[in-house]
Design an enzyme around this catalytic site. Structure first.
Site, PDB file in Angstrom:
ATOM      1  N   SER A  18      48.858  51.488  42.121  1.00 17.59           N
ATOM      2  CA  SER A  18      49.734  52.335  41.301  1.00 17.59           C
ATOM      3  C   SER A  18      49.388  53.810  41.466  1.00 17.59           C
ATOM      4  O   SER A  18      48.256  54.164  41.804  1.00 17.59           O
ATOM      5  CB  SER A  18      49.589  51.965  39.820  1.00 17.59           C
ATOM      6  OG  SER A  18      49.945  50.630  39.604  1.00 17.59           O
TER       7      SER A  18
HETATM    8  N1  SAH Z   1      45.707  47.026  39.834  1.00 18.74           N
HETATM    9  C1  SAH Z   1      45.803  47.084  41.283  1.00 18.74           C
HETATM   10  C2  SAH Z   1      47.212  47.126  41.818  1.00 18.74           C
HETATM   11  C3  SAH Z   1      47.785  45.787  41.810  1.00 18.74           C
HETATM   12  S1  SAH Z   1      49.270  45.502  42.693  1.00 18.74           S
HETATM   13  C4  SAH Z   1      44.992  48.214  41.845  1.00 18.74           C
HETATM   14  O1  SAH Z   1      44.416  48.994  41.080  1.00 18.74           O
HETATM   15  O2  SAH Z   1      44.916  48.308  43.073  1.00 18.74           O
HETATM   16  C5  SAH Z   1      49.638  43.947  41.965  1.00 18.74           C
HETATM   17  C6  SAH Z   1      48.790  42.803  42.445  1.00 18.74           C
HETATM   18  O3  SAH Z   1      49.157  41.657  41.689  1.00 18.74           O
HETATM   19  C7  SAH Z   1      48.997  42.434  43.901  1.00 18.74           C
HETATM   20  O4  SAH Z   1      47.773  42.510  44.587  1.00 18.74           O
HETATM   21  C8  SAH Z   1      49.517  40.996  43.836  1.00 18.74           C
HETATM   22  O5  SAH Z   1      49.055  40.178  44.899  1.00 18.74           O
HETATM   23  C9  SAH Z   1      48.956  40.527  42.515  1.00 18.74           C
HETATM   24  N2  SAH Z   1      49.611  39.368  41.903  1.00 18.74           N
HETATM   25  C10 SAH Z   1      50.930  39.048  41.876  1.00 18.74           C
HETATM   26  N3  SAH Z   1      51.115  37.881  41.205  1.00 18.74           N
HETATM   27  C11 SAH Z   1      49.871  37.461  40.802  1.00 18.74           C
HETATM   28  C12 SAH Z   1      49.393  36.335  40.067  1.00 18.74           C
HETATM   29  N4  SAH Z   1      50.216  35.380  39.606  1.00 18.74           N
HETATM   30  N5  SAH Z   1      48.065  36.241  39.842  1.00 18.74           N
HETATM   31  C13 SAH Z   1      47.205  37.176  40.294  1.00 18.74           C
HETATM   32  N6  SAH Z   1      47.599  38.257  41.004  1.00 18.74           N
HETATM   33  C14 SAH Z   1      48.913  38.404  41.253  1.00 18.74           C
END
Ligand code: SAH
Length: 223
Positions: free
Chosen positions: A62
């Protein structure tokens, strides 16, 4: 060698002066955590621009202002037990680790194994592995083994608030989750007082989809 320190402090001062992140503890944590260390090597030079960036496998970290807004809305306290769904690069989890020390713990769940493994290595390299635990699983189910959580934050957009996450939120707890589809969602703050849950909309956001049993069913399902 101290790298990118001037760029980092310029970015955080920019967030400060624009005024929508007023929580000094969150801003100071952003001054300490090296965002570039969480990015793929070819993205590092862009680490201190206020923009979301690709982290591989179609996922994104983000934008810093969004991270600041989320940290502020979560109102993290030392000693809190936190659940994050969507570890991605691990950047947000490391910031939360800074804010729950001493005595707190962040469990961050990632469904994509290569990203989860890389986030875990980054925590070890930067010394966050005592306060951040990376778990590879479907986070739409929460993480029942350590529940209840004082804070829950979801970094991916869900069709609705997953039931297991509501159940795993502690009394007086706060949860942040983007709810909606079609590439545009409302960032929802869920607070619990005893058995009652209250929802407040904080505004429009854009997140990648939450893929899982209590999220969207698969990646080909275009939001
Ligand atoms: N907070 C992160 C950004 C995350 S992007 C940072 O600081 O970098 C969102 C993430 O959620 C992605 O890596 C995606 O693979 C994950 N995601 C999507 N669905 C998910 C689920 N059901 N369980 C765990 N992770 C999930």
């Amino acid at each position: 060698m101290i790298m990118y320190e001037a760029e980092r402090s310029r970015l955080v001062n920019g967030l400060r002066s624009r005024g929508y992140v007023t929580d000094e503890r969150g801003l100071e944590a952003m001054e300490r955590v090296p965002r570039h260390e969480f990015l793929p090597p070819d993205m590092r030079d862009q680490a201190y621009i206020d923009s979301p960036l690709p982290i591989g496998m179609g996922q994104t970290i983000s934008a810093p202002h969004m991270v600041g807004i989320m940290l502020q809305a979560l109102d993290l306290q030392p000693g809190n037990k936190v659940l994050e769904i969507g570890a991605g690069s691990g950047y947000h989890a490391a910031l939360m680790g800074e804010l729950v020390r001493p005595g707190g713990m962040v469990y961050t769940v990632e469904r994509l194994e290569p990203l989860g493994r890389r986030a875990k290595e980054t925590m070890e390299r930067l010394g966050y592995d005592d306060v951040v635990d990376v778990v590879i699983a479907d986070g739409s189910l929460g993480l029942p083994e350590h529940a209840p959580y004082d804070r829950i934050t979801v970094a991916a957009a869900a069709p609705d608030v997953p039931k297991p996450l509501e159940e795993q939120l502690a009394d007086n707890g706060r949860m942040l989750i983007p709810v909606g589809g079609q590439g545009y969602q409302d960032l929802v703050l869920v607070t619990r007082k005893g058995d009652s849950l209250e929802r407040t909309g904080l505004g429009g956001v854009v997140f990648v989809p939450l893929i899982g049993e209590h999220g969207y069913r698969d990646q080909s399902l275009r939001m």
